[in-house]
Design a protein around this motif. Sequence first.
Motif, PDB file in Angstrom:
ATOM      1  N   VAL A  16       0.840  -1.201   0.000  1.00  0.00           N
ATOM      2  CA  VAL A  16       0.000   0.000   0.000  1.00  0.00           C
ATOM      3  C   VAL A  16       0.875   1.252   0.000  1.00  0.00           C
ATOM      4  O   VAL A  16       0.609   2.216  -0.732  1.00  0.00           O
ATOM      5  CB  VAL A  16      -0.956  -0.008   1.211  1.00  0.00           C
ATOM      6  CG1 VAL A  16      -1.785   1.278   1.247  1.00  0.00           C
ATOM      7  CG2 VAL A  16      -1.863  -1.228   1.166  1.00  0.00           C
ATOM      8  N   SER A  17       1.917   1.236   0.809  1.00  0.00           N
ATOM      9  CA  SER A  17       2.851   2.375   0.827  1.00  0.00           C
ATOM     10  C   SER A  17       3.459   2.601  -0.553  1.00  0.00           C
ATOM     11  O   SER A  17       3.615   3.750  -0.991  1.00  0.00           O
ATOM     12  CB  SER A  17       3.964   2.118   1.847  1.00  0.00           C
ATOM     13  OG  SER A  17       3.457   2.097   3.162  1.00  0.00           O
ATOM     14  N   GLN A  18       3.773   1.507  -1.242  1.00  0.00           N
ATOM     15  CA  GLN A  18       4.359   1.631  -2.570  1.00  0.00           C
ATOM     16  C   GLN A  18       3.358   2.231  -3.548  1.00  0.00           C
ATOM     17  O   GLN A  18       3.717   3.068  -4.391  1.00  0.00           O
ATOM     18  CB  GLN A  18       4.819   0.268  -3.075  1.00  0.00           C
ATOM     19  CG  GLN A  18       5.576   0.315  -4.396  1.00  0.00           C
ATOM     20  CD  GLN A  18       6.837   1.146  -4.306  1.00  0.00           C
ATOM     21  OE1 GLN A  18       7.687   0.899  -3.444  1.00  0.00           O
ATOM     22  NE2 GLN A  18       6.985   2.145  -5.176  1.00  0.00           N
ATOM     23  N   ALA A  19       2.085   1.830  -3.439  1.00  0.00           N
ATOM     24  CA  ALA A  19       1.050   2.383  -4.324  1.00  0.00           C
ATOM     25  C   ALA A  19       0.912   3.886  -4.116  1.00  0.00           C
ATOM     26  O   ALA A  19       0.780   4.660  -5.077  1.00  0.00           O
ATOM     27  CB  ALA A  19      -0.281   1.672  -4.076  1.00  0.00           C
ATOM     28  N   VAL A  20       0.939   4.325  -2.855  1.00  0.00           N
ATOM     29  CA  VAL A  20       0.843   5.755  -2.559  1.00  0.00           C
ATOM     30  C   VAL A  20       2.089   6.481  -3.059  1.00  0.00           C
ATOM     31  O   VAL A  20       2.002   7.579  -3.643  1.00  0.00           O
ATOM     32  CB  VAL A  20       0.650   5.983  -1.043  1.00  0.00           C
ATOM     33  CG1 VAL A  20       0.683   7.475  -0.720  1.00  0.00           C
ATOM     34  CG2 VAL A  20      -0.670   5.371  -0.570  1.00  0.00           C
ATOM     35  N   SER A  21       3.243   5.883  -2.862  1.00  0.00           N
ATOM     36  CA  SER A  21       4.495   6.487  -3.318  1.00  0.00           C
ATOM     37  C   SER A  21       4.517   6.641  -4.832  1.00  0.00           C
ATOM     38  O   SER A  21       4.959   7.673  -5.360  1.00  0.00           O
ATOM     39  CB  SER A  21       5.678   5.632  -2.850  1.00  0.00           C
ATOM     40  OG  SER A  21       6.905   6.204  -3.248  1.00  0.00           O
ATOM     41  N   ASP A  22       4.025   5.630  -5.552  1.00  0.00           N
ATOM     42  CA  ASP A  22       3.962   5.699  -7.018  1.00  0.00           C
ATOM     43  C   ASP A  22       3.076   6.866  -7.461  1.00  0.00           C
ATOM     44  O   ASP A  22       3.412   7.587  -8.414  1.00  0.00           O
ATOM     45  CB  ASP A  22       3.423   4.392  -7.582  1.00  0.00           C
ATOM     46  CG  ASP A  22       4.393   3.225  -7.408  1.00  0.00           C
ATOM     47  OD1 ASP A  22       5.576   3.480  -7.134  1.00  0.00           O
ATOM     48  OD2 ASP A  22       3.948   2.073  -7.539  1.00  0.00           O
ATOM     49  N   TYR A  23       1.970   7.043  -6.755  1.00  0.00           N
ATOM     50  CA  TYR A  23       1.078   8.156  -7.098  1.00  0.00           C
ATOM     51  C   TYR A  23       1.751   9.505  -6.850  1.00  0.00           C
ATOM     52  O   TYR A  23       1.715  10.405  -7.711  1.00  0.00           O
ATOM     53  CB  TYR A  23      -0.221   8.071  -6.293  1.00  0.00           C
ATOM     54  CG  TYR A  23      -0.912   9.402  -6.152  1.00  0.00           C
ATOM     55  CD1 TYR A  23      -1.499  10.025  -7.256  1.00  0.00           C
ATOM     56  CD2 TYR A  23      -0.943  10.063  -4.923  1.00  0.00           C
ATOM     57  CE1 TYR A  23      -2.109  11.275  -7.128  1.00  0.00           C
ATOM     58  CE2 TYR A  23      -1.549  11.299  -4.797  1.00  0.00           C
ATOM     59  CZ  TYR A  23      -2.124  11.904  -5.901  1.00  0.00           C
ATOM     60  OH  TYR A  23      -2.714  13.139  -5.786  1.00  0.00           O
TER      61      TYR A  23
END
Length: 323
Positions: free
Chosen positions: A211-218
Amino acid sequence: MSNRTMNDAAPFLMSPEIRDAFADWLRHLGSERRLSPKTLTAYGRDARQFLAFLATRRDGPPALADLRDLTPADLRAFLSERRQQEAGNRTLMRQLAGLRSFARFLERTGRGEAAAFTTVRGPRISRTLPKPLPVDAARTVTDAEARAGEEKPQWVLVRDAAVLSLLYGCGLRVSEALSIARKDAPVGGRDDVTVIGKGNKMRTVPVLPQVSQAVSDYLALCPYPLAPDEPMFRGAKGGPLSPRIVQFAMQTLRGALGLPENATPHALRHSFATHLLGRGGDLRAIQELLGHASLSTTQGYTKVDAARLMAAYDAAHPRAQRS
């Protein structure tokens, strides 16, 4: 008297002592009970409607003594009139809950009892059990690649995937996910996020690395500057992201993946709880993660899990098979 007439007339149909008690009650609900503004508005409107109803039956503003002298028949007559105005069972239950709260406040503050409110039973409400997504489907909708063929900017697809990841990975409500400020983004080694839920109640939930990675990608792709104290999720024109856009994203995914109509953003929150429970998660811990005020709300997921278990049993157990 019509619903609108009751609302318009109510402020003029309160005696001074009722008006003072009414104002004190709303302040108590807001400051001490910390009810949400929407709930305060609804409770206030419900109580005014009832007081206006009493005024029409007594040819004048009701006094505290009139509330003490109420009978169950008076309350049933009010509920009957509201039903004739096409108020549903949920509305009637909320009205009764608000009036009981007002009655308890009157008693606690020494203004007298109104016992009739506790003796009338409200209408029964059939509760719809949560309908979680299958695990594979829940994972897929949180992947930006699931919408790779759409004619939308990549940052928009990644943004939507990040929001949906927070709903399924953390059990957040849509409003909670969209209110997260840029400074509170669960990135850069931060493994939790703090949100403010219903009733302005704050809770902190853990965040998975995915989830952290998804937010970081955004955040890496978002074309707009993000002030620390402003919501981190932005719409196509740079303003705060609307919940309707998240709903539309799920609608698109439903069509692309052949998911049922009940595959909504909120279903991801249900899926979070149900999948945790199915893997042996503790019910009390899940209650805290979801921010439920009552354990009975969370217990609805046990019924879902039991139903799925029985369906699997009937389908697979040799003794359940009919020849």
